[in-house]
Write an enzyme that holds these catalytic residues in place. Structure first.
Site, PDB file in Angstrom:
ATOM      1  N   GLY A  47       0.839  -1.192   0.020  1.00  0.00           N
ATOM      2  CA  GLY A  47      -0.186  -0.070   0.209  1.00  0.00           C
ATOM      3  C   GLY A  47       0.926   1.271   0.105  1.00  0.00           C
ATOM      4  O   GLY A  47       0.272   2.390  -0.387  1.00  0.00           O
ATOM      5  N   ARG A 285      -2.303  -7.264  13.862  1.00  0.00           N
ATOM      6  CA  ARG A 285      -2.380  -8.324  12.452  1.00  0.00           C
ATOM      7  C   ARG A 285      -2.554  -9.661  13.121  1.00  0.00           C
ATOM      8  O   ARG A 285      -3.467 -10.715  12.591  1.00  0.00           O
ATOM      9  CB  ARG A 285      -1.333  -8.116  11.466  1.00  0.00           C
ATOM     10  CG  ARG A 285      -1.497  -6.789  10.559  1.00  0.00           C
ATOM     11  CD  ARG A 285      -0.427  -6.511   9.804  1.00  0.00           C
ATOM     12  NE  ARG A 285      -0.686  -5.319   9.119  1.00  0.00           N
ATOM     13  CZ  ARG A 285       0.001  -4.877   8.061  1.00  0.00           C
ATOM     14  NH1 ARG A 285       1.284  -5.580   8.042  1.00  0.00           N
ATOM     15  NH2 ARG A 285       0.020  -3.659   7.497  1.00  0.00           N
ATOM     16  N   GLU A 424      13.449  -5.484   5.091  1.00  0.00           N
ATOM     17  CA  GLU A 424      12.879  -6.941   5.774  1.00  0.00           C
ATOM     18  C   GLU A 424      13.806  -7.648   6.026  1.00  0.00           C
ATOM     19  O   GLU A 424      13.204  -8.572   6.897  1.00  0.00           O
ATOM     20  CB  GLU A 424      11.532  -7.052   4.824  1.00  0.00           C
ATOM     21  CG  GLU A 424      10.545  -8.088   5.490  1.00  0.00           C
ATOM     22  CD  GLU A 424       9.442  -8.610   4.501  1.00  0.00           C
ATOM     23  OE1 GLU A 424       9.158  -8.014   3.657  1.00  0.00           O
ATOM     24  OE2 GLU A 424       8.942  -9.701   4.986  1.00  0.00           O
TER      25      GLU A 424
HETATM   26  P1  ADP Z   1      12.431  -3.979   1.088  1.00  0.00           P
HETATM   27  O1  ADP Z   1      11.074  -3.812   1.609  1.00  0.00           O
HETATM   28  O2  ADP Z   1      13.261  -4.661   2.222  1.00  0.00           O
HETATM   29  O3  ADP Z   1      12.973  -3.132   0.530  1.00  0.00           O
HETATM   30  P2  ADP Z   1      11.513  -5.642  -1.181  1.00  0.00           P
HETATM   31  O4  ADP Z   1      10.991  -7.046  -1.203  1.00  0.00           O
HETATM   32  O5  ADP Z   1      10.634  -4.528  -1.245  1.00  0.00           O
HETATM   33  O6  ADP Z   1      12.007  -5.445   0.383  1.00  0.00           O
HETATM   34  O7  ADP Z   1      12.751  -5.930  -2.136  1.00  0.00           O
HETATM   35  C1  ADP Z   1      13.513  -6.740  -2.082  1.00  0.00           C
HETATM   36  C2  ADP Z   1      14.194  -7.118  -3.671  1.00  0.00           C
HETATM   37  O8  ADP Z   1      15.384  -7.763  -3.684  1.00  0.00           O
HETATM   38  C3  ADP Z   1      12.991  -7.727  -4.609  1.00  0.00           C
HETATM   39  O9  ADP Z   1      12.885  -6.956  -5.587  1.00  0.00           O
HETATM   40  C4  ADP Z   1      13.579  -8.965  -4.684  1.00  0.00           C
HETATM   41  O10 ADP Z   1      13.391  -9.371  -5.954  1.00  0.00           O
HETATM   42  C5  ADP Z   1      15.032  -8.710  -4.778  1.00  0.00           C
HETATM   43  N1  ADP Z   1      16.207 -10.112  -4.356  1.00  0.00           N
HETATM   44  C6  ADP Z   1      15.725 -11.112  -3.499  1.00  0.00           C
HETATM   45  N2  ADP Z   1      16.792 -11.932  -3.497  1.00  0.00           N
HETATM   46  C7  ADP Z   1      17.643 -11.668  -4.455  1.00  0.00           C
HETATM   47  C8  ADP Z   1      19.008 -12.014  -4.998  1.00  0.00           C
HETATM   48  N3  ADP Z   1      19.196 -13.269  -4.575  1.00  0.00           N
HETATM   49  N4  ADP Z   1      19.518 -11.338  -6.020  1.00  0.00           N
HETATM   50  C9  ADP Z   1      18.929 -10.287  -6.376  1.00  0.00           C
HETATM   51  N5  ADP Z   1      17.775  -9.483  -5.978  1.00  0.00           N
HETATM   52  C10 ADP Z   1      17.206 -10.394  -4.825  1.00  0.00           C
END
Ligand code: ADP
Length: 456
Positions: A47, A285, A424
């Protein structure tokens, strides 16, 4: 192939993009490695609301009394007081500055006359981005990063951290779409921002057996805990891995989060198949999710009317989701409550009784049954909306231990040189349960800190 940058960032969600912008502003050459074909991660599909105590919209709305301390207390309490007090305080202190940075430097547009009060918060303090989704944040962050010369490599998956003889992290081994190995060397250091592990069922079960295949996930398929595993192999310690949050109101068929159901923050109520309320709609939640799973069939119905919808114009903001839910038979709109209840075969006598009580509690500003903290809203007038929903795995609270500089710590509490993390995949801020609107505040604040610190 091998390439060298000052700073290498893994993951292009809100945390990674924020870190990239700060590192580039500090004059560093920056690469973002993203395994998916698009940037944004879960930040994009969230959101996008962001808690910031004392913000300008509170001033516009005449909301007074909110403070860093109040926000800190809500967040600590919401996570059962196991968050790291120093880091939670830092997030609370910097929340407004982070929001102003998004507004002024990144040019994110927030609504000027609306705020959300998510569950567990004592004030309406969550800013709402234009369009009510993280797309506004991600598109502006990406534009800013690119303007500053950040190179984004899509379809490149980080596999392993590279360490020198002293344990210093000096780069990342990755693979491209064709499985070819590509190496990114980092002169200053590596920032991990790969998000949580909500979409990795095996990893969920490894840390908490409860969250098995029965639960779908609201997360993108890329949310598989890669950064947590990579850092652990490099000596990082993990914390709070067993705390996995479900979002109470998700699509029973796909597991996707329902943003249409944000009407809950404007007064929509939750009932069971028997037509009775069973939980305070603005409780945490985890509390709401557990309560839903204890009802007949393990699902709930969310009910609201046009008057509630009009408060935040939710239907208009989430038109595509609205249409899909109608098509799928998971949402009904009807002029009378009888007609709406009939669609889902909800006990009409009980439901009418429930609604009569809600109307009375709304009028007297006193919810005698569940003490709704936002105050109930009258459901006297139709048209009515009823939406069927289930809880779905949404956020993993545990992960890497970081300090105030976003350095990743080993089991002796020492920083692993050259390794930073934000977002996260860190596990020390949200405690046992993250409150709504706190992920964006966390990822922007600590993403920026990581980007500045790695640039020293
Ligand atoms: P945050 O809210 O912590 O920024 P998100 O879920 O918004 O986390 O973003 C995490 C990003 O990292 C996603 O776009 C995901 O596809 C990417 N990601 C996860 N694992 C890998 C990896 N092994 N190599 C490259 N990118 C990755």
């Amino acid at each position: 192939t091998e390439q060298t940058f000052d700073v290498v960032i893994v993951g292009s969600g809100g945390a990674g993009l924020s870190a990239a912008i700060e590192a580039a502003k500090a004059g560093k050459s920056v690469a973002i490695v993203e395994k998916m074909p698009t940037v944004g991660g879960n930040t994009l599909i969230s959101g996008g609301e962001m808690n910031a105590p004392g913000n300008w919209v509170q001033k516009n709305l005449g909301i007074t009394g909110d403070s860093v301390e109040a926000y800190y207390n809500d967040t600590m309490k919401g996570g059962d007081n196991i968050g790291d007090p120093k880091l939670v305080h830092l997030m609370a202190e910097k929340a407004l500055e982070s929001a102003e940075w998004l507004r002024d430097d990144v040019h994110v547009e927030f609504l000027s006359d609306q705020l959300f009060q998510f569950g567990g918060h004592s004030f309406k303090r969550a800013l709402i981005p234009k369009g009510h989704t993280g797309a506004e944040l991600v598109s502006k962050l990406k534009a800013k990063a690119e303007e500053l010369g950040v190179k984004i490599f899509l379809n490149v998956k980080a596999e392993e951290l590279i360490q020198d003889a002293n344990g210093r992290v000096t780069g990342v081994k990755a693979t491209d779409k064709t499985k070819k190995e590509v190496t990114f060397l980092a002169t200053n250091g590596v920032v991990l921002t790969t998000g949580g592990f909500g979409s990795n069922v095996e990893m969920r079960k490894q840390y908490n057996k409860e969250y098995d295949e029965r639960y779908k996930s609201t997360d993108t398929v890329g949310t598989t805990g890669d950064g947590i595993v990579m850092a652990q192999k490099a000596g990082a310690v993990l914390k709070n891995m067993e705390y996995i949050q479900t979002y109470p109101i998700a699509n029973p068929k796909t597991g996707m989060i329902s943003l249409l159901a944000d009407t809950r923050f404007d007064g929509a109520i939750l009932v069971n198949q028997e037509g009775k309320r069973f939980v305070e709609e603005l409780d945490r939640r985890d509390v709401i999710s557990k309560a839903i799973l204890a009802q007949t069939g393990g699902y709930t119905y969310q009910i609201w009317n046009d008057k509630i919808d009009a408060i935040s114009k939710t239907k208009e903001a989430h038109k595509a989701e609205y249409d899909e839910l109608i098509r799928e038979g998971l949402l009904v709109k009807a002029d009378t409550i009888e007609e709406a209840a009939k669609f889902f075969d909800i006990d009409i006598n009980n439901l009418k009784e429930t609604i009569a009580k809600v109307n009375e509690y709304a009028k007297n500003k006193d919810d005698k049954d569940f003490h709704h903290r936002g105050g109930l809203v009258s459901l006297e007038e139709g048209p009515y909306y009823i939406q069927k929903a289930v809880p779905s795995v949404h956020h993993t609270m545990g992960g890497l231990v970081i300090n105030e500089k976003a350095e990743v710590l080993n089991d002796k509490g020492e920083a692993i040189p050259g390794l930073y993390a934000a977002g996260e995949l860190t596990g020390v801020i949200q405690g046992k349960n993250r409150l709504g609107g706190n992920a964006i505040t966390d990822i922007i604040t600590f993403g920026r800190i990581a980007g500045k610190e790695v640039s020293h």
